[in-house]
Design an enzyme around this catalytic site. Structure first.
Site, PDB file in Angstrom:
ATOM      1  N   HIS A 215       3.550  -7.112   0.582  1.00  0.00           N
ATOM      2  CA  HIS A 215       2.971  -5.771   0.468  1.00  0.00           C
ATOM      3  C   HIS A 215       3.531  -5.031  -0.746  1.00  0.00           C
ATOM      4  O   HIS A 215       2.909  -4.101  -1.253  1.00  0.00           O
ATOM      5  CB  HIS A 215       3.163  -4.961   1.760  1.00  0.00           C
ATOM      6  CG  HIS A 215       4.571  -4.718   2.174  1.00  0.00           C
ATOM      7  ND1 HIS A 215       5.254  -5.541   3.032  1.00  0.00           N
ATOM      8  CD2 HIS A 215       5.430  -3.718   1.866  1.00  0.00           C
ATOM      9  CE1 HIS A 215       6.470  -5.064   3.238  1.00  0.00           C
ATOM     10  NE2 HIS A 215       6.591  -3.949   2.541  1.00  0.00           N
ATOM     11  N   ASP A 245       3.521 -12.393   4.354  1.00  0.00           N
ATOM     12  CA  ASP A 245       3.853 -11.178   3.619  1.00  0.00           C
ATOM     13  C   ASP A 245       4.886 -11.560   2.563  1.00  0.00           C
ATOM     14  O   ASP A 245       6.085 -11.364   2.735  1.00  0.00           O
ATOM     15  CB  ASP A 245       4.410 -10.119   4.587  1.00  0.00           C
ATOM     16  CG  ASP A 245       4.674  -8.779   3.910  1.00  0.00           C
ATOM     17  OD1 ASP A 245       4.377  -8.650   2.707  1.00  0.00           O
ATOM     18  OD2 ASP A 245       5.182  -7.873   4.592  1.00  0.00           O
ATOM     19  N   GLY A 332      13.254   1.240   2.545  1.00  0.00           N
ATOM     20  CA  GLY A 332      13.936   0.791   1.338  1.00  0.00           C
ATOM     21  C   GLY A 332      14.443  -0.624   1.456  1.00  0.00           C
ATOM     22  O   GLY A 332      15.023  -1.165   0.528  1.00  0.00           O
ATOM     23  N   SER A 334      12.445  -3.362   2.426  1.00  0.00           N
ATOM     24  CA  SER A 334      11.364  -4.352   2.351  1.00  0.00           C
ATOM     25  C   SER A 334      11.614  -5.396   1.275  1.00  0.00           C
ATOM     26  O   SER A 334      12.021  -5.075   0.162  1.00  0.00           O
ATOM     27  CB  SER A 334      10.029  -3.683   2.058  1.00  0.00           C
ATOM     28  OG  SER A 334       9.450  -3.188   3.220  1.00  0.00           O
ATOM     29  N   SER A 350       9.838  -7.760   6.146  1.00  0.00           N
ATOM     30  CA  SER A 350       8.440  -7.338   6.115  1.00  0.00           C
ATOM     31  C   SER A 350       8.293  -5.928   6.660  1.00  0.00           C
ATOM     32  O   SER A 350       7.977  -5.002   5.939  1.00  0.00           O
ATOM     33  CB  SER A 350       7.574  -8.311   6.927  1.00  0.00           C
ATOM     34  OG  SER A 350       6.233  -7.853   7.006  1.00  0.00           O
TER      35      SER A 350
END
Length: 467
Positions: A215, A245, A332, A334, A350
């Site tokens: 993402h 992802d 923060g 990810s 994710s």
């Protein structure tokens, strides 16, 4: 993160408890076979990584009798679920060094339940994954699932049949988290995007690159190692939502030195030696640029998460094949790294729910799947990449890993699913270690957070955006 030394590090203070666990190598080595007079073997003491490989071999040997497995971290043993009463099946598993447990639900039944959930209960703010410790599918609903959606989910779970699934309510909200290991930044229309670098890799063409969340790669193309700095890397591939992802981001300078290690804070670093598949029950560590180092346990595999779409108010971004844990995380984190004490790369942050104060659930993209899909290998700068995709023993053989695209194992929902927050339907709810991670990830989107504590994720849908 210096351009020429893109080590995987995290800005932020590492949790002292988790850091202390990394100092000694607490996991014992595999014991030699201890044959008994009956021709079987006593259950072996195994490292979690060895347990993963053994689970993969037993899955092939036992065939339809295999009903999942998990790692008993206290005894350091692999527990294998079987549905067959055939004594030969039990003998084979015991000879291999596993503890054998007879259960009621087969993998075929769990997969059928997962398909039913996918068809009838793909609702924003829900997830499901197999929990081999309870021989059920664990279904979770976040705080946004109320009213008609809650009734629909509960009815679907109950319809699976008694003893097949457990339903629980999470107090948080599922979001994607756009930050992780070393903080990485991108400027997009409407604001700044912040994510985390997961693991340095070598791309299939030999160039230095790194993996991060999909993402993040969908939200922005160019990435920098500082909020106002010039881009140093460009997205090559990105997958989100759907079957994963993950993003492969190539460094713009082909001479970039990108070592295969994770900076765990407090002067510690962990050398990453291989990619491995996660095992339910094993202790894992997550590094994130917002919250630093935290530890917990793997609680499910092949999880399906239904994020509320951030681009379509009525849409759902479904991601399948994820690792579920109780490691805490916040905005923060990810894209950040999930790894083991002995240096095995497991996943990329994710999304999830909660935070590092109240706890929650966090989901991770398996590294082995990302490597296989992108053609990359672990290791930085193109030199001597460590284990690449598909090299790990036991890949995809983990207990609870449903082969379906929908969250692995649809177990039957036990009657009496909860209607209240946190109530669990059905016995045998997950025994999480309490180190819950709300999939910390910064959101991508407007409102950049210069402090790095929650840069907004751009419009990527997510379960637990740490934006």
């Amino acid at each position: 993160m210096p351009k020429r030394k893109a080590a995987i590090a995290v800005g932020g203070v590492a949790a002292l408890g988790a850091a202390a666990l990394l100092l000694p190598n607490a996991n014992a080595s595999q014991d030699p076979d201890q044959a008994t007079a009956g021709g079987t073997a006593d259950a072996r003491t195994l490292k979690a990584a060895d347990a993963s490989g053994l689970a993969g071999r037993l899955r092939k040997i036992l065939g339809d009798a295999f009903a999942g497995s998990y790692y008993d971290s206290g005894k350091q043993q692999l527990v294998v679920n079987v549905v067959s009463g055939d004594s030969n099946v039990v003998v084979q598993a015991k000879k291999a060094g596993a503890v054998v447990r007879q259960v009621d639900n087969s993998m075929a039944e769990l997969k059928a339940a997962a398909r039913t959930l996918k068809t009838r209960a793909t609702i924003p703010g829900t997830s499901w994954a197999v929990d081999p410790r309870t021989d059920k599918v664990l279904v979770t609903a976040d705080s946004t699932v109320t009213g008609a959606n809650w009734n629909r989910l509960r009815s679907t779970v109950r319809g699976l049949g008694s003893g097949m699934a457990t339903l629980k309510k999470s107090s948080g909200t599922f979001k994607t988290f756009v930050s992780g290991g070393d903080a990485i930044f991108s400027q997009v229309q409407g604001g700044s995007v912040r994510c985390s670098l997961g693991f340095n890799v070598t791309a299939s063409d030999g160039s230095p690159a790194f993996l991060t969340a999909g993402h993040c790669g969908v939200a922005a193309k160019k990435w920098s190692d500082s909020e106002t700095g010039q881009p140093i890397a460009t997205v090559d591939q990105a997958t989100f939502p759907g079957a994963g992802d993950f993003s492969l981001v190539k460094y713009d300078d082909p001479n970039t030195q990108a070592p295969s290690e994770v900076n765990a804070g407090n002067g510690q670093s962990v050398q990453i030696n291989q990619a491995a598949d996660a095992t339910v029950g094993e202790t894992v560590f997550r590094m994130g640029s917002t919250t630093g180092l935290h530890d917990g346990q793997v609680t499910g595999l092949d999880a399906t998460v239904n994020f509320q779409s951030e681009t379509d108010p009525n849409g759902v971004d479904t991601v399948t094949g994820l690792i579920q844990t109780d490691v805490c995380a916040e905005p923060g984190d990810s894209g950040g790294s999930l790894f083991t004490q002995d240096g095995s790369a497991l996943g990329l942050t994710s999304g999830g729910s909660g935070d590092c104060t109240s706890g929650g659930e966090t989901f991770f993209q398996p590294v082995t799947t990302a490597l296989q899909a992108t053609g990359a290998t672990l290791g930085g700068g193109g030199g001597g990449g460590d284990n690449g995709a598909g090299d790990q023993a036991g890949a995809g053989d983990q207990a609870g890993a449903g082969d379906e695209a929908g969250a692995g194992a649809g177990d039957q929902a036990g009657a009496g699913d909860q209607s209240g927050a946190g109530d669990q339907a059905g016995a045998g709810d997950q025994a999480g270690s309490g180190h819950q991670a709300g999939a910390g990830g910064d959101r991508i989107g407007g409102g950049a957070d210069p402090s790095g504590t929650g840069a907004a994720d751009g419009g990527s849908s997510s379960l637990t955006d740490s934006r």
